[in-house]
Design a protein around this motif. Structure first.
Motif, PDB file in Angstrom:
ATOM      1  N   GLY A   1      -4.418  -2.306 -11.632  1.00  0.00           N
ATOM      2  CA  GLY A   1      -4.380  -2.071 -10.204  1.00  0.00           C
ATOM      3  C   GLY A   1      -2.390  -2.014  -9.240  1.00  0.00           C
ATOM      4  N   THR A   2      -1.854  -2.978 -10.013  1.00  0.00           N
ATOM      5  CA  THR A   2      -0.665  -3.145  -9.633  1.00  0.00           C
ATOM      6  C   THR A   2       0.354  -1.844 -10.540  1.00  0.00           C
ATOM      7  OG1 THR A   2      -0.870  -5.425  -9.894  1.00  0.00           O
ATOM      8  CG2 THR A   2       1.434  -4.001  -9.899  1.00  0.00           C
ATOM      9  N   VAL A   3       0.553  -1.285 -11.980  1.00  0.00           N
ATOM     10  CA  VAL A   3       1.235  -0.674 -12.630  1.00  0.00           C
ATOM     11  C   VAL A   3      -0.276   1.038 -13.149  1.00  0.00           C
ATOM     12  CG1 VAL A   3       2.037  -0.091 -14.607  1.00  0.00           C
ATOM     13  CG2 VAL A   3       2.522  -2.311 -13.881  1.00  0.00           C
ATOM     14  N   VAL A   4      -1.067   0.242 -13.401  1.00  0.00           N
ATOM     15  CA  VAL A   4      -2.050   1.629 -13.001  1.00  0.00           C
ATOM     16  C   VAL A   4      -3.066   1.649 -12.147  1.00  0.00           C
ATOM     17  CG1 VAL A   4      -1.500   2.201 -15.925  1.00  0.00           C
ATOM     18  CG2 VAL A   4      -3.178   0.904 -15.196  1.00  0.00           C
ATOM     19  N   ASP A   5      -3.057   2.703 -12.244  1.00  0.00           N
ATOM     20  CA  ASP A   5      -4.366   3.396 -11.117  1.00  0.00           C
ATOM     21  C   ASP A   5      -6.041   3.238 -11.651  1.00  0.00           C
ATOM     22  OD1 ASP A   5      -6.179   4.571  -9.543  1.00  0.00           O
ATOM     23  OD2 ASP A   5      -4.885   6.152  -9.086  1.00  0.00           O
ATOM     24  N   TRP A   6      -6.523   2.391 -12.132  1.00  0.00           N
ATOM     25  CA  TRP A   6      -7.853   2.411 -12.965  1.00  0.00           C
ATOM     26  C   TRP A   6      -8.696   2.878 -12.740  1.00  0.00           C
ATOM     27  CZ3 TRP A   6     -11.722   0.401 -10.280  1.00  0.00           C
ATOM     28  CH2 TRP A   6     -12.083  -0.453  -9.176  1.00  0.00           C
ATOM     29  N   ARG A   7      -9.418   2.975 -11.379  1.00  0.00           N
ATOM     30  CA  ARG A   7      -9.864   3.628 -10.500  1.00  0.00           C
ATOM     31  C   ARG A   7     -10.233   5.273 -10.716  1.00  0.00           C
ATOM     32  NH1 ARG A   7     -12.175   5.459  -5.438  1.00  0.00           N
ATOM     33  NH2 ARG A   7     -14.460   4.848  -5.818  1.00  0.00           N
ATOM     34  N   ALA A   8      -8.918   6.055 -10.661  1.00  0.00           N
ATOM     35  CA  ALA A   8      -9.078   7.214 -10.886  1.00  0.00           C
ATOM     36  C   ALA A   8      -8.830   7.199 -11.869  1.00  0.00           C
ATOM     37  CB  ALA A   8      -7.709   7.958 -10.193  1.00  0.00           C
ATOM     38  N   SER A   9      -8.676   6.816 -13.255  1.00  0.00           N
ATOM     39  CA  SER A   9      -8.753   6.585 -14.627  1.00  0.00           C
ATOM     40  C   SER A   9      -9.963   7.517 -14.753  1.00  0.00           C
ATOM     41  CB  SER A   9      -7.334   6.093 -15.086  1.00  0.00           C
ATOM     42  OG  SER A   9      -6.404   6.074 -14.331  1.00  0.00           O
ATOM     43  N   LEU A  10     -10.914   5.643 -14.666  1.00  0.00           N
ATOM     44  CA  LEU A  10     -11.695   5.647 -14.820  1.00  0.00           C
ATOM     45  C   LEU A  10     -13.057   6.394 -14.485  1.00  0.00           C
ATOM     46  CD1 LEU A  10     -12.523   1.898 -14.688  1.00  0.00           C
ATOM     47  CD2 LEU A  10     -11.690   3.146 -16.931  1.00  0.00           C
ATOM     48  N   ILE A  11     -12.767   7.107 -13.152  1.00  0.00           N
ATOM     49  CA  ILE A  11     -13.700   7.800 -12.643  1.00  0.00           C
ATOM     50  C   ILE A  11     -13.493   9.263 -13.735  1.00  0.00           C
ATOM     51  CG2 ILE A  11     -14.083   9.653 -10.653  1.00  0.00           C
ATOM     52  CD1 ILE A  11     -13.497   6.557  -8.998  1.00  0.00           C
TER      53      ILE A  11
ATOM     54  N   THR B   1       7.597 -14.761  -6.434  1.00  0.00           N
ATOM     55  CA  THR B   1       6.422 -13.865  -6.677  1.00  0.00           C
ATOM     56  C   THR B   1       7.075 -12.080  -5.994  1.00  0.00           C
ATOM     57  OG1 THR B   1       6.202 -14.803  -4.197  1.00  0.00           O
ATOM     58  CG2 THR B   1       4.190 -15.124  -6.407  1.00  0.00           C
ATOM     59  N   ALA B   2       6.346 -10.692  -6.322  1.00  0.00           N
ATOM     60  CA  ALA B   2       6.858  -9.711  -4.785  1.00  0.00           C
ATOM     61  C   ALA B   2       5.801  -9.217  -5.665  1.00  0.00           C
ATOM     62  CB  ALA B   2       7.618  -8.919  -6.633  1.00  0.00           C
ATOM     63  N   TYR B   3       4.957  -8.793  -3.745  1.00  0.00           N
ATOM     64  CA  TYR B   3       3.642  -8.615  -3.645  1.00  0.00           C
ATOM     65  C   TYR B   3       4.301  -6.465  -3.740  1.00  0.00           C
ATOM     66  CZ  TYR B   3       0.082  -6.219  -1.277  1.00  0.00           C
ATOM     67  OH  TYR B   3      -1.385  -6.132  -0.426  1.00  0.00           O
ATOM     68  N   VAL B   4       4.014  -5.747  -4.296  1.00  0.00           N
ATOM     69  CA  VAL B   4       3.704  -4.470  -4.364  1.00  0.00           C
ATOM     70  C   VAL B   4       2.240  -3.909  -3.664  1.00  0.00           C
ATOM     71  CG1 VAL B   4       4.014  -2.496  -5.456  1.00  0.00           C
ATOM     72  CG2 VAL B   4       5.798  -4.416  -6.348  1.00  0.00           C
ATOM     73  N   ASP B   5       2.563  -2.695  -2.223  1.00  0.00           N
ATOM     74  CA  ASP B   5       1.679  -2.424  -1.728  1.00  0.00           C
ATOM     75  C   ASP B   5       0.869  -1.166  -2.401  1.00  0.00           C
ATOM     76  OD1 ASP B   5      -0.319  -2.657   0.457  1.00  0.00           O
ATOM     77  OD2 ASP B   5       0.929  -0.962   1.413  1.00  0.00           O
ATOM     78  N   ARG B   6      -0.454  -1.201  -3.022  1.00  0.00           N
ATOM     79  CA  ARG B   6      -0.736   0.054  -3.368  1.00  0.00           C
ATOM     80  C   ARG B   6      -1.850   0.095  -2.895  1.00  0.00           C
ATOM     81  NH1 ARG B   6       2.657   2.026  -6.731  1.00  0.00           N
ATOM     82  NH2 ARG B   6       3.421   0.963  -8.754  1.00  0.00           N
ATOM     83  N   PRO B   7      -2.821   0.790  -1.868  1.00  0.00           N
ATOM     84  CA  PRO B   7      -3.215   0.998  -1.148  1.00  0.00           C
ATOM     85  C   PRO B   7      -4.626   1.780  -1.481  1.00  0.00           C
ATOM     86  CG  PRO B   7      -1.248   2.118  -0.634  1.00  0.00           C
ATOM     87  CD  PRO B   7      -1.150   1.159  -1.556  1.00  0.00           C
ATOM     88  N   LEU B   8      -4.426   2.090  -2.918  1.00  0.00           N
ATOM     89  CA  LEU B   8      -5.444   3.786  -3.195  1.00  0.00           C
ATOM     90  C   LEU B   8      -5.723   2.910  -4.160  1.00  0.00           C
ATOM     91  CD1 LEU B   8      -3.263   7.211  -2.295  1.00  0.00           C
ATOM     92  CD2 LEU B   8      -5.014   6.096  -0.956  1.00  0.00           C
ATOM     93  N   GLU B   9      -5.586   1.738  -4.778  1.00  0.00           N
ATOM     94  CA  GLU B   9      -6.428   0.902  -5.646  1.00  0.00           C
ATOM     95  C   GLU B   9      -8.549   0.809  -5.193  1.00  0.00           C
ATOM     96  OE1 GLU B   9      -5.739  -3.330  -5.960  1.00  0.00           O
ATOM     97  OE2 GLU B   9      -7.129  -2.828  -8.066  1.00  0.00           O
ATOM     98  N   TRP B  10      -8.398   0.933  -4.064  1.00  0.00           N
ATOM     99  CA  TRP B  10     -10.289   1.625  -4.390  1.00  0.00           C
ATOM    100  C   TRP B  10     -10.148   2.656  -3.993  1.00  0.00           C
ATOM    101  CZ3 TRP B  10     -13.447  -1.851  -6.881  1.00  0.00           C
ATOM    102  CH2 TRP B  10     -12.655  -3.147  -7.509  1.00  0.00           C
TER     103      TRP B  10
END
Lengths: 231, 231
Positions: free
Chosen positions: B11-21, B193-202
């Protein structure tokens, strides 16, 4: 079929001796003392096996290599009648984090990385290996260490732990090393083995070179480029 | 002063959802079955926290994430009435080893690596992270995982183990993550801590996004390039 290569590091990937001598000369200039730094480097390295064996035999609790190096260094400095500030001794101790690669190491690893997972399997601690990789430009796929397995090589657990954490069978993992003793222990644990000749590890060509039987290891190579050609 | 950056990965480094789909669609074609693969991917991911909590609470002995993923996958396949050969299910399970990076990840890491030690700090096992780095071109300085510390995040031991093995103080280590819960646990353990926004994770923008207070984390960034600019 070999899927991953695990590399011994000190002597196999990096020229610890020439690197340390250079660092010791800088240290000597800074402290204003002159000693036989080549001998000092050899003595530092010579203290490594006995110190590690204290851990392997359980006479010392787990101690990372940085701290073993520091114990040996403190003793050598006392023996050489050198008194230096803790900050300077600590910087010198971390010379092991700044070792330089053999001339073929970076390019050889780059070629081998295309076909295999390449990892360290060193008695150096993780932070030492991580700093060294950055310093020397070594593009490891991962950084594995005795520290992770809680066992120094040649303990069997280090070799088998490496295979397990990479999720490969022992015979899918090949240890690459310039030292027959390391390779023999790896072979006894079921790993494949590649010997790489580093005749200048101890300065003069062939000094302290350990003999081995022809065919004793799966591959024998003159350097990492030759190893990449042969694999 | 921050010396090292530890990255949450899924979710932070890789787009698990699109990859899995994508992987699930290939699997479906190969098996000749059609299902709602986006939902299947979400369900697979949703099984992760409960499975991991069994380990965190001691109800399961240490189990690597590959094996937790497989337990969840087997259940989902049963629920979806899909029978596939073990070889095919194993290949699908290893889709987690082949996740694709967000568009800014590779370049952002490359820039951050110039100034900091960069490591994974993921609940993914070492072989998963190592394969993924090779697949996605992620140039980690080292690959650290819950597997090495014997504790899944958000257990405190994972964050402190990471600092210890890198030989830095907790406040010299910064966790980079797209998930406030992970960052809060890291902060409680003394990390930066550093928050990085990944709005498309889901999938849809902002779905399941967790709110946090302004100033709750040391740095807030829109992606890794923005993070490199800000550090």
């Amino acid at each position: 079929m070999v899927r991953a290569l695990a590399f011994d590091v000190f002597g196999t990937v990096v020229d610890w001796r020439a690197s340390l001598i250079g660092e010791l000369e800088d240290f000597g200039k800074h402290q204003g003392v002159q000693r036989d730094w080549a001998k000092f480097a050899d003595d530092w390295r010579a203290g490594y096996v006995p110190a590690m064996d204290l851990v392997r035999r359980g006479e010392l609790p787990w101690t990372r290599l940085d701290d073993l190096h520091r114990r040996i260094l403190d003793e050598l400095l006392r023996g050489a009648a050198i008194e230096a500030a803790d900050h300077d001794v600590n910087h010198l101790n971390r010379a092991w984090h700044r070792l330089n690669p053999w001339p073929d190491s970076v390019e050889g690893l780059y070629r081998l990385k295309e076909r295999y997972v390449i990892t360290t399997l060193s008695n150096g601690n993780v932070s030492l290996l991580t700093d060294m990789a950055k310093h020397a430009g070594l593009l490891w796929d991962c950084v594995l260490s005795a520290e992770i397995f809680g066992h120094y090589k040649p303990d069997r657990e280090a070799y088998l732990g490496c295979a397990q954490i990479l999720d490969v069978a022992p015979d899918e993992l090949m240890l690459v090393a310039a030292h027959p003793s390391d390779l023999r222990a790896a072979r006894a644990a079921g790993l494949r083995t590649a010997y790489v000749d580093r005749p200048l590890e101890w300065g003069q060509p062939g000094r302290y070179r350990v003999a081995f039987e022809p065919g004793e290891f799966d591959v024998t190579a003159t350097d990492f480029l030759d190893l990449a050609d042969k694999l």
